[in-house]
Write a protein that holds these residues in place. Structure first.
Motif, mmCIF file in Angstrom:
data_model
loop_
_atom_site.group_PDB
_atom_site.id
_atom_site.type_symbol
_atom_site.label_atom_id
_atom_site.label_comp_id
_atom_site.label_asym_id
_atom_site.label_seq_id
_atom_site.Cartn_x
_atom_site.Cartn_y
_atom_site.Cartn_z
ATOM 1 N N ILE A 267 25.519 32.780 40.491
ATOM 2 C CA ILE A 267 24.376 33.294 39.730
ATOM 3 C C ILE A 267 24.720 33.382 38.249
ATOM 4 C CG2 ILE A 267 22.870 35.279 39.370
ATOM 5 C CD1 ILE A 267 23.159 35.870 42.378
ATOM 6 N N HIS A 268 25.898 33.949 37.940
ATOM 7 C CA HIS A 268 26.304 34.057 36.537
ATOM 8 C C HIS A 268 26.437 32.681 35.889
ATOM 9 C CE1 HIS A 268 26.834 38.325 35.920
ATOM 10 N NE2 HIS A 268 27.529 38.439 37.041
ATOM 11 N N HIS A 269 26.986 31.717 36.629
ATOM 12 C CA HIS A 269 27.160 30.372 36.078
ATOM 13 C C HIS A 269 25.807 29.755 35.717
ATOM 14 C CE1 HIS A 269 28.884 26.333 35.613
ATOM 15 N NE2 HIS A 269 27.840 25.905 36.295
ATOM 16 N N VAL A 270 24.862 29.851 36.623
ATOM 17 C CA VAL A 270 23.541 29.266 36.366
ATOM 18 C C VAL A 270 22.815 30.048 35.282
ATOM 19 C CG1 VAL A 270 21.294 28.759 37.387
ATOM 20 C CG2 VAL A 270 23.385 28.290 38.679
ATOM 21 N N HIS A 271 22.845 31.364 35.385
ATOM 22 C CA HIS A 271 22.187 32.189 34.368
ATOM 23 C C HIS A 271 22.726 31.872 32.976
ATOM 24 C CE1 HIS A 271 22.283 35.755 31.706
ATOM 25 N NE2 HIS A 271 21.036 35.926 32.119
#
Length: 427
Positions: A267-271
């Protein structure tokens, strides 16, 4: 080396069935699978029911749980306010007078939100569930269940903001609020003496997949960072058994930590990729094509998809206006000029031929853009309809195996679209 768990778990939900997909999780927890799983926690002083299914499923869950336990129910807890969690509350209240219903404080708001859009969302969801539910009701009738229990909109007896604790029969129960990750009243149920956590669908429908930050059935956006923070809340408990909202539990502290770490980091990577792209002037389509997951945080895309969630993150921050065309600011859709495009092209045949060429080259989405122009202007154009069916069938075959498990929503949409195109009811 981590082997992502999504590759070995089922994906889609299914309605509760008599005498199927039910059994003991351990010596004091019973499970009955359905549109969302129902669990019974047994104690010497009575039972705690976690979730109740859709209203029509409640008698089936009761039957399945009764095969393994006859304890009277003292409490019912819903891990979120979705209709497939609380629809059977009244049914179980009628069976167990004095049953106390506990929910997180956002429950009333979420139920009101769902009720407000019930007609809209039921119509939007029908493509995925209508045919399956018809078959389920046939099987119910064959089992003698014909007076279908209604859907409840229950009022909790007890609500809490952040944390609620109680004990029953020597079992300590801790309810921890994680609002916003799935619904505004999401919670997890923690049994600290046994290191067991019940999460409902906190991490989406199937475990081990990227979250659905917005559903194609129609829903409000979920914030990506809130979803990642919810994973951290559960990780910090250090559970040894994670009992999920769908399918079997996840066993083992190391597996649970590894999977939730991958989920959080994905999630952090995509966000962060979306935010960085927005700040450097990249458009949405570019980001949808550029951003992918590194192997270290590989998760499935069986319910949410990266390209959908990238758009959800973008629009959650920036809204619907992409600054690409003045027409975005007005109310005339592109389909209003599709007949003009066909006329300028000298007829639909030219666009269909170009769409065929795009399809032959494997550019199926571009082919659909061209075919949409024709079908918006000429809904009964046989050649356009036939090619649109072929393109959808090709996309369906790819979607069934994409990311190992296929995507529940995309597969359902394509199947439904093909059905309606073949019957002549879809333009």
């Amino acid at each position: 080396m981590r082997e992502p768990i999504y590759k070995s778990r089922r994906v889609g939900p299914a309605a509760a069935e008599f005498d199927q997909n039910c059994g003991r999780v351990n010596d004091f927890i019973v499970m009955s699978e359905g549109n969302s799983n129902v669990y019974l926690i047994e104690t010497p002083e009575g039972g705690i029911l976690l979730n109740t299914g859709m209203g029509f499923e409640a008698p089936v869950h009761r039957h399945n749980l009764a095969k393994f336990s006859d304890v009277p129910f003292r409490y019912v807890i819903t891990t979120q306010g979705h209709v497939d969690h609380l629809g059977g509350v009244q049914y179980f209240r009628d069976l167990h007078p004095g049953l106390t219903y506990i929910a997180q404080a956002g429950n009333a708001e979420h139920q009101a939100y769902d009720a407000r859009l019930q007609t809209f969302r039921s119509a939007r969801s029908a493509f995925r569930f209508q045919d399956e539910f018809k078959e389920v009701f046939k099987r119910y009738a064959q089992a003698g269940y014909t007076q279908i229990n209604p859907q409840d909109q229950p009022t909790p007896d007890v609500t809490f903001e952040d944390r609620h604790e109680f004990s029953l029969g020597g079992l300590d129960v801790v309810l921890i609020a994680v609002p916003g990750a799935e619904t505004n009243d999401s919670l997890v149920v923690w049994l600290p003496q046994h290191r067991i956590v019940f999460t409902g669908n906190l991490f989406g429908c199937p475990f081990g997949h990227f979250p659905n930050l917005v559903t194609i059935r129609g829903d409000r956006y979920r914030d990506a960072l809130t979803c990642a923070a919810a994973a951290q809340v559960v990780m910090d408990l250090k559970p040894e058994l994670l009992v999920y909202g769908h399918h079997e539990p996840v066993v083992g502290a190391e597996v649970i930590e590894a999977e939730l770490t991958a989920y959080r980091d994905a999630i952090h990577h995509v966000h962060d990729g979306v935010v960085n792209g927005m700040n450097t002037g990249k458009d949405l389509a570019t980001l949808q094509n550029e951003i992918s997951l590194p192997a270290a945080c590989e998760v499935g895309q069986g319910y949410g998809k990266l390209i959908w969630s990238i758009r959800a993150i973008w629009e959650n921050y920036a809204g619907w206006f992409k600054h690409e065309s003045t027409t975005e600011l007005y109310a005339v859709p592109q389909r209003e000029v599709h007949a003009d495009l066909i006329e300028l092209a000298g007829g639909a045949d030219a666009l269909i031929a170009r769409a065929q060429a795009k399809s032959d080259a494997g550019e199926y989405e571009k082919a659909l853009h061209l075919l949409d122009i024709v079908l918006n202007a000429e809904p009964q154009n046989a050649a356009a309809r036939a090619l649109t069916i072929t393109v959808h069938e090709t996309l369906l075959e790819s979607a069934k195996t994409e990311h190992v498990t296929g995507n529940f929503w995309l597969v359902g949409w394509l199947q439904n679209r093909i059905k309606h195109l073949k019957s002549g009811t879809a333009g």
